[in-house]
Motif scaffolding. Structure first.
Motif, PDB file in Angstrom:
ATOM      1  N   UNK A  59      56.827  36.634  30.550  1.00  0.00           N
ATOM      2  CA  UNK A  59      56.107  35.617  29.803  1.00  0.00           C
ATOM      3  C   UNK A  59      55.036  36.333  28.993  1.00  0.00           C
ATOM      4  N   UNK A  60      55.147  36.277  27.673  1.00  0.00           N
ATOM      5  CA  UNK A  60      54.298  37.062  26.785  1.00  0.00           C
ATOM      6  C   UNK A  60      53.624  36.176  25.741  1.00  0.00           C
ATOM      7  N   UNK A  61      52.403  36.492  25.435  1.00  0.00           N
ATOM      8  CA  UNK A  61      51.656  35.869  24.336  1.00  0.00           C
ATOM      9  C   UNK A  61      50.297  36.546  24.266  1.00  0.00           C
ATOM     10  N   UNK A  62      49.950  37.055  23.089  1.00  0.00           N
ATOM     11  CA  UNK A  62      48.689  37.765  22.931  1.00  0.00           C
ATOM     12  C   UNK A  62      47.476  36.861  22.916  1.00  0.00           C
ATOM     13  N   UNK A  63      47.687  35.579  22.654  1.00  0.00           N
ATOM     14  CA  UNK A  63      46.576  34.625  22.617  1.00  0.00           C
ATOM     15  C   UNK A  63      46.307  34.127  24.027  1.00  0.00           C
ATOM     16  N   UNK A  64      45.057  34.201  24.459  1.00  0.00           N
ATOM     17  CA  UNK A  64      44.700  33.734  25.787  1.00  0.00           C
ATOM     18  C   UNK A  64      44.581  32.219  25.856  1.00  0.00           C
ATOM     19  N   UNK A  65      44.757  31.674  27.048  1.00  0.00           N
ATOM     20  CA  UNK A  65      44.539  30.255  27.284  1.00  0.00           C
ATOM     21  C   UNK A  65      45.558  29.322  26.670  1.00  0.00           C
ATOM     22  N   UNK A  66      46.796  29.802  26.435  1.00  0.00           N
ATOM     23  CA  UNK A  66      47.802  28.951  25.803  1.00  0.00           C
ATOM     24  C   UNK A  66      48.768  28.338  26.813  1.00  0.00           C
ATOM     25  N   UNK A 124      53.446  49.986  35.777  1.00  0.00           N
ATOM     26  CA  UNK A 124      54.570  49.291  35.130  1.00  0.00           C
ATOM     27  C   UNK A 124      55.891  49.902  35.572  1.00  0.00           C
ATOM     28  N   UNK A 125      55.929  51.240  35.696  1.00  0.00           N
ATOM     29  CA  UNK A 125      57.138  51.893  36.212  1.00  0.00           C
ATOM     30  C   UNK A 125      57.483  51.360  37.602  1.00  0.00           C
ATOM     31  N   UNK A 126      56.452  51.136  38.417  1.00  0.00           N
ATOM     32  CA  UNK A 126      56.674  50.602  39.759  1.00  0.00           C
ATOM     33  C   UNK A 126      57.257  49.206  39.723  1.00  0.00           C
ATOM     34  N   UNK A 127      56.785  48.375  38.790  1.00  0.00           N
ATOM     35  CA  UNK A 127      57.321  47.020  38.638  1.00  0.00           C
ATOM     36  C   UNK A 127      58.799  47.094  38.261  1.00  0.00           C
ATOM     37  N   UNK A 128      59.113  47.959  37.292  1.00  0.00           N
ATOM     38  CA  UNK A 128      60.499  48.097  36.857  1.00  0.00           C
ATOM     39  C   UNK A 128      61.377  48.611  38.008  1.00  0.00           C
ATOM     40  N   UNK A 149      49.867  46.448  26.063  1.00  0.00           N
ATOM     41  CA  UNK A 149      50.531  47.520  26.818  1.00  0.00           C
ATOM     42  C   UNK A 149      51.904  47.129  27.347  1.00  0.00           C
ATOM     43  N   UNK A 150      52.064  45.891  27.798  1.00  0.00           N
ATOM     44  CA  UNK A 150      53.364  45.479  28.312  1.00  0.00           C
ATOM     45  C   UNK A 150      54.389  45.391  27.183  1.00  0.00           C
ATOM     46  N   UNK A 153      55.411  48.903  26.163  1.00  0.00           N
ATOM     47  CA  UNK A 153      56.270  49.481  27.215  1.00  0.00           C
ATOM     48  C   UNK A 153      57.679  48.898  27.134  1.00  0.00           C
ATOM     49  N   UNK A 154      57.772  47.588  27.018  1.00  0.00           N
ATOM     50  CA  UNK A 154      59.075  46.928  27.051  1.00  0.00           C
ATOM     51  C   UNK A 154      59.892  47.199  25.806  1.00  0.00           C
ATOM     52  N   UNK A 155      59.230  47.224  24.638  1.00  0.00           N
ATOM     53  CA  UNK A 155      59.963  47.328  23.372  1.00  0.00           C
ATOM     54  C   UNK A 155      60.001  48.770  22.862  1.00  0.00           C
ATOM     55  N   UNK A 156      58.838  49.327  22.536  1.00  0.00           N
ATOM     56  CA  UNK A 156      58.808  50.692  22.009  1.00  0.00           C
ATOM     57  C   UNK A 156      59.177  51.717  23.076  1.00  0.00           C
ATOM     58  N   UNK A 157      58.784  51.459  24.323  1.00  0.00           N
ATOM     59  CA  UNK A 157      59.066  52.392  25.402  1.00  0.00           C
ATOM     60  C   UNK A 157      60.451  52.259  26.000  1.00  0.00           C
ATOM     61  N   UNK A 158      61.220  51.304  25.519  1.00  0.00           N
ATOM     62  CA  UNK A 158      62.604  51.164  25.976  1.00  0.00           C
ATOM     63  C   UNK A 158      62.780  50.471  27.310  1.00  0.00           C
TER      64      UNK A 158
END
Length: 297
Positions: A59-66, A124-128, A149-150, A153-158
């Protein structure tokens, strides 16, 4: 709750988002603290599904409180009711609402140092690693501060590609609130949808907390120009409907008490009419989730 208002053409989400898109650059969005774990309560009569590979819902969104934690909790409840073993992970270092819900088998993971603002890639590696090694339906609630950062990691970091290659079903859930924050939220959604380029399922959640999209903007979300532009990159749309009193008050009480729809249905502390209203809300939201998740294994 506000009544519907007509917005001038210049402030419609599709107009503003298209203006921003034209000016936007091509750059991508730029130890684990474990909470005391509470016993998971599946709340479902359905048998628990045997899973050989995980699902990973981010669940992603850069805006807080949405409403990211709300979306995370609703998605987790839907999966639990449908017999999936669910694991919740909350990466918000400040408000760990999702990890502390009593009906979620969850933990908090600090992926960003709040002082240095540096990303802890090992966390994050641990989560994956857990997603790969412990098959379940994972719901990962990302706070505004952990969004960049997430996402990197998910997109640019593969990260997403790696999960898919290992047989995991990754899904991105993007939250769009109806109200003053709509334009800003849409900006982040456009960037992410373009980044995954249809390779990973993306589900949009329309949180109608201010009013319905149609009343607020004058057209249904699926009928506006912005959706037509994004449609090819979207796997589904879930709507959290606008509620009026007394339903809105019952829903707010349920959230404040950290209860699930199943908790309400099983409790004699809720009046019959209150349970009935929340049952209708649940059925509407769960039906929307089910349709959006079609094809996601």
């Amino acid at each position: 709750m506000t009544e519907a208002t007509d917005l001038p053409e210049a402030t419609t989400p599709e107009t503003t988002a298209n203006q921003k898109k034209a000016a936007r650059s091509n750059s991508s969005p730029s130890g684990t603290t474990k909470t005391q774990e509470t016993a998971s309560k599946p709340h479902s009569a359905a048998p628990v599904k045997k899973m050989d590979k995980s699902q990973a819902h981010f669940i992603l969104q850069g805006k807080g409180g949405v409403g990211k934690s709300l979306v995370s909790s609703l998605l987790a409840q839907f999966l639990i009711e449908n017999g999936y073993p669910v694991r919740g992970i909350d990466t918000d270092p400040i408000n760990q609402t999702f990890a502390n819900l009593p009906y979620i088998d969850g933990e908090a993971a600090t992926v960003t140092d709040t002082q240095s603002n540096e990303t802890n890639h090992k966390v994050i590696d641990g989560i994956m690693g857990e997603v790969l090694d412990r098959p379940a339906a994972y719901v990962v609630d990302n706070g505004a501060s952990s969004f960049i950062p997430m996402s990197v990691y998910l997109i640019d970091g593969g990260g997403l590609v790696t999960l898919a290659e290992e047989g995991v079903s990754p899904v991105i859930h993007l939250v769009i609130p109806v109200g003053p924050e709509t334009d800003m939220a849409l900006e982040g959604c456009l960037s992410l949808i373009e980044s995954v380029a249809g390779q990973i399922p993306v589900i949009l959640w329309i949180n109608e907390r201010e009013d319905s999209w149609e009343r607020y903007f004058g057209t249904a979300f699926e009928d506006n120009a912005l959706y037509k532009e994004l449609e090819s990159g979207i796997a589904g749309v879930v709507t959290i409907p606008h509620m009026k009193a007394p339903t809105s008050l019952n829903f707010a009480d349920m959230l404040r008490q950290k209860q699930s729809f199943a908790d309400v249905a099983a409790s004699d502390k809720w009046l019959f009419m209150e349970r009935s209203r929340l049952k209708r809300v649940k059925e509407e939201i769960f039906s929307s989730i089910g349709m959006a998740l079609q094809g996601v294994e």
